[in-house]
Design a protein around this motif. Sequence first.
Motif, mmCIF file in Angstrom:
data_model
loop_
_atom_site.group_PDB
_atom_site.id
_atom_site.type_symbol
_atom_site.label_atom_id
_atom_site.label_comp_id
_atom_site.label_asym_id
_atom_site.label_seq_id
_atom_site.Cartn_x
_atom_site.Cartn_y
_atom_site.Cartn_z
ATOM 1 N N VAL A 7 31.799 56.609 114.096
ATOM 2 C CA VAL A 7 31.580 56.753 115.537
ATOM 3 C C VAL A 7 31.816 55.399 116.199
ATOM 4 N N PHE A 8 32.530 55.390 117.330
ATOM 5 C CA PHE A 8 32.768 54.087 117.927
ATOM 6 C C PHE A 8 32.384 53.926 119.384
ATOM 7 N N GLN A 9 32.276 54.965 120.179
ATOM 8 C CA GLN A 9 31.887 54.785 121.579
ATOM 9 C C GLN A 9 30.966 55.901 122.053
ATOM 10 N N CYS A 48 28.471 61.798 125.819
ATOM 11 C CA CYS A 48 29.281 62.216 124.683
ATOM 12 C C CYS A 48 29.544 61.007 123.804
ATOM 13 N N THR A 49 29.881 61.269 122.573
ATOM 14 C CA THR A 49 30.220 60.214 121.627
ATOM 15 C C THR A 49 31.629 60.463 121.129
ATOM 16 N N LEU A 50 32.488 59.454 121.290
ATOM 17 C CA LEU A 50 33.868 59.568 120.836
ATOM 18 C C LEU A 50 34.017 58.990 119.443
ATOM 19 N N ARG A 51 34.737 59.701 118.625
ATOM 20 C CA ARG A 51 35.043 59.246 117.269
ATOM 21 C C ARG A 51 36.496 58.779 117.231
ATOM 22 N N PRO A 52 36.871 58.057 116.204
ATOM 23 C CA PRO A 52 38.259 57.580 116.116
ATOM 24 C C PRO A 52 39.270 58.708 116.313
ATOM 25 N N LEU A 67 29.170 52.405 125.682
ATOM 26 C CA LEU A 67 28.528 51.557 124.679
ATOM 27 C C LEU A 67 29.370 51.625 123.418
ATOM 28 N N ASN A 68 29.988 50.497 123.046
ATOM 29 C CA ASN A 68 30.775 50.446 121.815
ATOM 30 C C ASN A 68 29.823 50.373 120.637
ATOM 31 N N LEU A 69 29.958 51.314 119.722
ATOM 32 C CA LEU A 69 29.100 51.367 118.546
ATOM 33 C C LEU A 69 29.775 50.741 117.335
ATOM 34 N N ASP A 70 31.021 50.373 117.493
ATOM 35 C CA ASP A 70 31.799 49.774 116.427
ATOM 36 C C ASP A 70 32.960 49.044 117.105
#
Length: 80
Positions: A7-9, A48-52, A67-70
């Motif tokens: 997960v990144f954003q 929502c959470t965006l994945r690669p 929010l950048n999670l990675d």
Amino acid sequence: CPPSPGVFQRWFLYPPEKTPHFHPNETTLAWLHHTYPTLPPAERPLECTLRPGEVLYFPDRWWHATLNLDTSVFISTFLG
């Protein structure tokens, strides 16, 4: 909530008619820790959470915070 693998954003979105409680000098992380928990459910943003590999489109004039999670790359364009 802790990020899951890959997960990144995490995105927070408000429609144009709902002005959010974002402070221009506060980071998204500070807002998430200080302001977000105090918001009544009706005043919380859509999330929502965006994945690669995923893409998010939101309409013109929508308020948003990310929010950048990675480590991530962000590309933005304005179409008119």
